[in-house]
Write a protein that holds these residues in place. Structure first.
Motif, mmCIF file in Angstrom:
data_model
loop_
_atom_site.group_PDB
_atom_site.id
_atom_site.type_symbol
_atom_site.label_atom_id
_atom_site.label_comp_id
_atom_site.label_asym_id
_atom_site.label_seq_id
_atom_site.Cartn_x
_atom_site.Cartn_y
_atom_site.Cartn_z
ATOM 1 N N CYS A 133 68.559 99.069 53.918
ATOM 2 C CA CYS A 133 67.987 97.735 54.036
ATOM 3 C C CYS A 133 67.002 97.429 52.911
ATOM 4 N N PRO A 153 69.450 89.635 54.738
ATOM 5 C CA PRO A 153 67.986 89.626 54.572
ATOM 6 C C PRO A 153 67.328 88.551 55.437
ATOM 7 N N THR A 199 65.928 93.065 57.585
ATOM 8 C CA THR A 199 67.325 92.643 57.688
ATOM 9 C C THR A 199 67.795 92.636 59.134
ATOM 10 N N CYS A 216 71.253 94.035 60.446
ATOM 11 C CA CYS A 216 72.359 94.782 59.861
ATOM 12 C C CYS A 216 73.238 95.404 60.944
#
Length: 615
Positions: free
Chosen positions: A77, A117, A128, A130
């Motif tokens: 990240c 992001p 983030t 993710c």
């Protein structure tokens, strides 16, 4: 292994992150729902909301992972926050940045990564959203779009947390102010008073030696000249409102003025404080001793220096409100397009068209029919998933017929699509609530700004702007009285006036008309306040007319006299007198007529050129 370089705005980014004060805190339920939805949509075992600190990445929300942080130097990240959009690593073994990363070669065996992001104020990427898998893979176009939308929602949630924390800091300041404020303030609930929410001036205003914790309202009003029937009415209204048997608007029918010790006049305001689920939590009661102000009202109106100071303070406050509103705002059109794509992907395009039309219409936040909600809730033959879907549609402003029609299409969707649609409905409801709140904040802020400018010069002002800014402050009162506003004003017309002074005149005329309905025998469904624009030779006419019953000829003849009030002892006789003075200062004329139960005030302005239309 390649560790990610730090962003150019690293210092500002860290300051923005630490302001949130959520590192090392427990997981966030709202973010947990987003990570769960991300995993389901992208079909990955792991999904995370990460926050990139100076030396580590902290998992604020996690699904499928048993650790709460890892070093920043091995973080995927940390690379993703350098991007402006989604960063996808289809196979870590084929990526020179990650093939020998401990998260790849170690026990976690990460083979796939996609991170969006979380950009907040000033485009600072704090972390983030993710998804991670232990096998190589690719995302579909739908999954990519879904991850982008969920990432935007996570970022907006963080920004909302920042806004709420700033408000909390302001609330702490307000609590300190309550110990020095001149008003008597307390909160009332089913059990009594909350001691920490009692202002220091309350005992003095109410003629009591002290106000103890958990004191009942009638004990606070012990020295007030309320009759037994008035006390019973207050208690009955409070009970009904707290139990949900009467709307919170019923509080407006409670006494707005009392006498204490038969000498002092105390103004009373009853304002509801509602919880997140829009249930009444407390009633804020504000008491102000207005005895001296009533006696010196005319003198206080002339003290322009003090009024100018107050105007400057209100102007500063309005700018703070604008800043706070800007911090919590978002691009509505772009977000609507994203929701439209997701609903279309679940074969619910028709539902989206109706939702978009209804949810963003001009109406109260999530106004819905309580009877329809109760009927759906008690329907034992309706599956829980469909019941939740219909209730969500009703809360967004759809009619029961529209909601049941869409449910027929929802009911035949595959189970995974039904689950996705239900998750989208929850996220969309939050989005609409935030949007409407932002719109309302902007409207109130503009109104405060308009009324704070006490020394502005004459300038062209749109007639609609004058009327709207005055109606905004009295909208609540008109709804409580059931008065229909019939507005017919041409948007392109302007007049050259001192905006603040004409706003004060219109505010006085509209307020007087609404007060006339309070004692009127006209049925609620027939009450109309008409504001119309017309033209005369060399002039623009603006009329404010009510059908509250009219004014007798003897009163009409004296209506603009100094110290003469149409309200008897309740009035001070300055409102219409000052309105006439302000009108003359603006080279205009104010007349009044009353016949057939209708009272009509006419403002006559010299003709001016019209403003060009936008676009």
């Amino acid at each position: 292994m390649q560790s990610a370089p730090k962003p150019q705005n690293e210092q500002e980014r860290l300051e923005s992150l630490h302001e949130l004060n959520i590192l090392d805190a427990t997981q966030d339920r709202s973010l947990d729902e987003l990570t769960e939805l991300a995993s389901e949509l992208c079909e990955t075992p792991v999904s995370l909301v990460t926050l990139i600190d100076d030396q580590r990445q902290f998992f604020k929300s996690r699904k499928g992972l048993d650790v709460i942080e890892t070093p920043r130097e091995i973080s995927f990240c940390a690379h993703a926050i350098l991007e402006d959009d989604l960063m996808i690593v289809p196979d870590t073994h084929q990526d020179p940045r990650f093939f020998d990363n401990p998260l790849v070669t170690g026990p976690y065996q990460v083979r796939f990564y996609a991170g969006f992001p979380l950009s907040t104020e000033a485009s600072r990427n704090l972390g983030t959203l993710c998804v991670v898998d232990m096998k190589p893979r690719k995302l579909t176009a739908f999954q990519i779009r879904a991850l982008q939308i969920l990432g935007h929602q996570a970022a907006q949630h963080l920004e909302l947390l920042r806004y709420l924390k700033r408000l909390d800091a302001r609330n702490r300041d307000l609590r300190a102010i309550m110990q020095n404020i001149s008003q008597g303030i307390f909160t009332l609930n089913k059990e009594g008073l909350t001691q920490s929410e009692v202002s220091a001036q309350l005992p003095q205003i109410m003629g009591l030696p002290s106000v103890a914790a958990r004191l009942k309202w009638d004990q606070v009003f012990e020295r007030a000249d309320l009759t037994p029937s008035q006390k019973n009415k207050i208690q009955e209204t409070l009970n009904q409102v707290f139990q949900g048997e009467a709307p919170v608007e019923a509080l407006q029918q409670l006494p707005d003025e009392i006498r204490v010790d038969q000498q002092r006049i105390v103004e009373v305001k009853w304002d509801p404080i509602q919880s997140e689920d829009r249930k009444l939590d407390k009633v804020l009661v504000a008491l102000k001793d207005v005895t001296q102000s009533r006696q010196n009202l005319e003198q206080r109106m002339i003290l322009s220096e003090k009024m100018a100071t107050i105007g400057e303070l209100v102007y500063d406050l309005s700018h703070e409100l604008r800043n706070a509103q800007h911090a919590a705002s978002f691009d509505c059109d772009q977000e609507k397009q994203r929701f439209g794509h997701l609903f279309a992907a679940c074969s619910m395009s028709e539902a989206w068209k109706i939702l978009e039309k209804k949810a963003f219409a001009t109406q109260e936040l999530f106004a819905s029919n309580a009877q329809d909600l109760n009927t759906v809730m008690r329907d034992k033959n309706l599956p829980s998933g469909q019941k939740k879907f219909i209730m969500g549609l009703l809360s967004l402003g759809l009619t029961r017929q529209e909601a049941e029609g869409l449910n027929q299409k929802f009911a035949v969707l595959p189970a995974d699509h039904q689950q996705t649609v239900q998750s989208l409905m929850g996220t969309f409801e939050t989005f609409v609530y935030m949007w409407k709140s932002a719109q309302r904040t902007a409207e109130i802020t503009q109104s405060v700004l308009d009324h704070a400018r006490t020394h502005e010069l004459k300038a062209p002002v749109a007639v609609t702007e004058l009327v709207d800014s005055s109606l905004t402050l009295l909208r609540k009162k008109s709804r409580a009285l059931g008065v229909t506003i019939d507005l017919k004003v041409q948007p392109e017309s302007t007049v050259v006036v001192n905006k603040s002074e004409i706003n004060q005149v219109l505010l006085n005329l509209i307020k007087n008309a609404l007060e006339a309905f309070e004692s009127s025998k006209v049925p609620v469904q027939d009450r109309v306040l008409s504001i119309r624009q017309s033209a005369a030779e060399g002039a623009l006419l603006l009329t404010v007319e009510d059908n509250a019953g009219g004014i007798s000829p003897d009163v009409l003849a004296r209506i603009f006299e100094r110290r003469f009030s149409t309200k008897g002892e309740k009035g001070n006789g300055l409102g219409l007198y000052m309105a006439q003075k302000l009108i003359l200062r603006n080279a205009a004329v104010l007349n009044v007529t009353s016949r057939d139960g209708k009272t009509c005030f006419t403002l006559r302005f010299p003709t001016t050129e019209t403003m060009p239309k936008a676009g």
